[in-house]
Design an enzyme around this catalytic site. Structure first.
Site, mmCIF file in Angstrom:
data_model
loop_
_atom_site.group_PDB
_atom_site.id
_atom_site.type_symbol
_atom_site.label_atom_id
_atom_site.label_comp_id
_atom_site.label_asym_id
_atom_site.label_seq_id
_atom_site.Cartn_x
_atom_site.Cartn_y
_atom_site.Cartn_z
ATOM 1 C CD GLU A 85 13.795 -7.228 -8.907
ATOM 2 O OE1 GLU A 85 12.676 -8.149 -8.717
ATOM 3 O OE2 GLU A 85 13.617 -6.177 -9.449
ATOM 4 C CG ASP B 169 5.906 -3.366 -5.368
ATOM 5 O OD1 ASP B 169 6.642 -2.917 -5.954
ATOM 6 O OD2 ASP B 169 4.435 -2.981 -5.109
ATOM 7 C CG ASP C 148 10.146 -5.640 -5.960
ATOM 8 O OD1 ASP C 148 11.315 -5.704 -6.796
ATOM 9 O OD2 ASP C 148 8.996 -5.617 -6.326
#
Length: 174
Positions: A74, A148, A14
């Site tokens: 991501e 996160d 992330d």
């Protein structure tokens, strides 16, 4: 999953300029197992190029220490009212992709809404819902912090589930 994907190590990332979450899961015939999770941090008041160097170094160290089979990352998304944030995040994703390329690790990219929908059933799930889903999946006694970390684990799980579905669907049509 076929034998080539058994015991694969999936590194979910992330990306963030100050805090980049990571989650490493092992995939075997018994399902996904949490191996390691945490964050790569840069110093909040450093110049952009120093933050990027910290992110690159941290992700490179993860590649060297764990030798993941694949990275699940991501995708970048942009809000019209915050284009500068998207551009800055693009820099972070760039050095993360560079670290993977230097290590010879392939990358699969996933939209945040796809990850959330796969894990929680809603593409707009809030962070606490994602954290709780990760707790249930791995039997964790408390939610991963910062969020996160849960996001990175969710991205890694999305890769595992997506690839499993893709393999199952392709075997039906063969």
């Amino acid at each position: 999953m076929d034998s080539a994907e058994r015991n694969a190590l999936v590194l979910g990332i992330d990306p963030g300029l100050n805090t980049t979450g990571y989650g490493l899961i092992e995939v075997s015939s018994r399902g996904p197992k949490l191996v390691e999770a945490g964050v790569v941090r840069s110093r909040a008041h450093d110049a952009l190029e120093l933050k990027l160097a910290d992110i690159h170094q941290g992700v490179t160290e993860l590649m060297t220490a764990f030798h993941p089979t694949v990275m699940a990352l991501e995708k970048l998304y942009s809000h019209y009212e915050r284009p500068t944030t998207a551009i800055l995040m693009g820099h972070a994703r760039g050095v993360i992709c560079l670290a993977a390329a230097q290590a010879g690790v392939p990358i699969c990219h996933y939209a945040a809404t796809h990850v959330k929908k796969m894990l929680t059933g809603s593409g707009r799930a809030p962070k606490p819902q994602v954290q709780m889903a990760i707790c249930r999946q791995f039997g964790l006694p408390e939610v991963p912090e910062p969020p996160d970390v849960a996001d990175a684990l969710a991205i890694a799980l999305c890769h595992v589930y997506f690839r499993n579905v893709a393999l199952n669907n392709s075997s039906r049509t063969s």
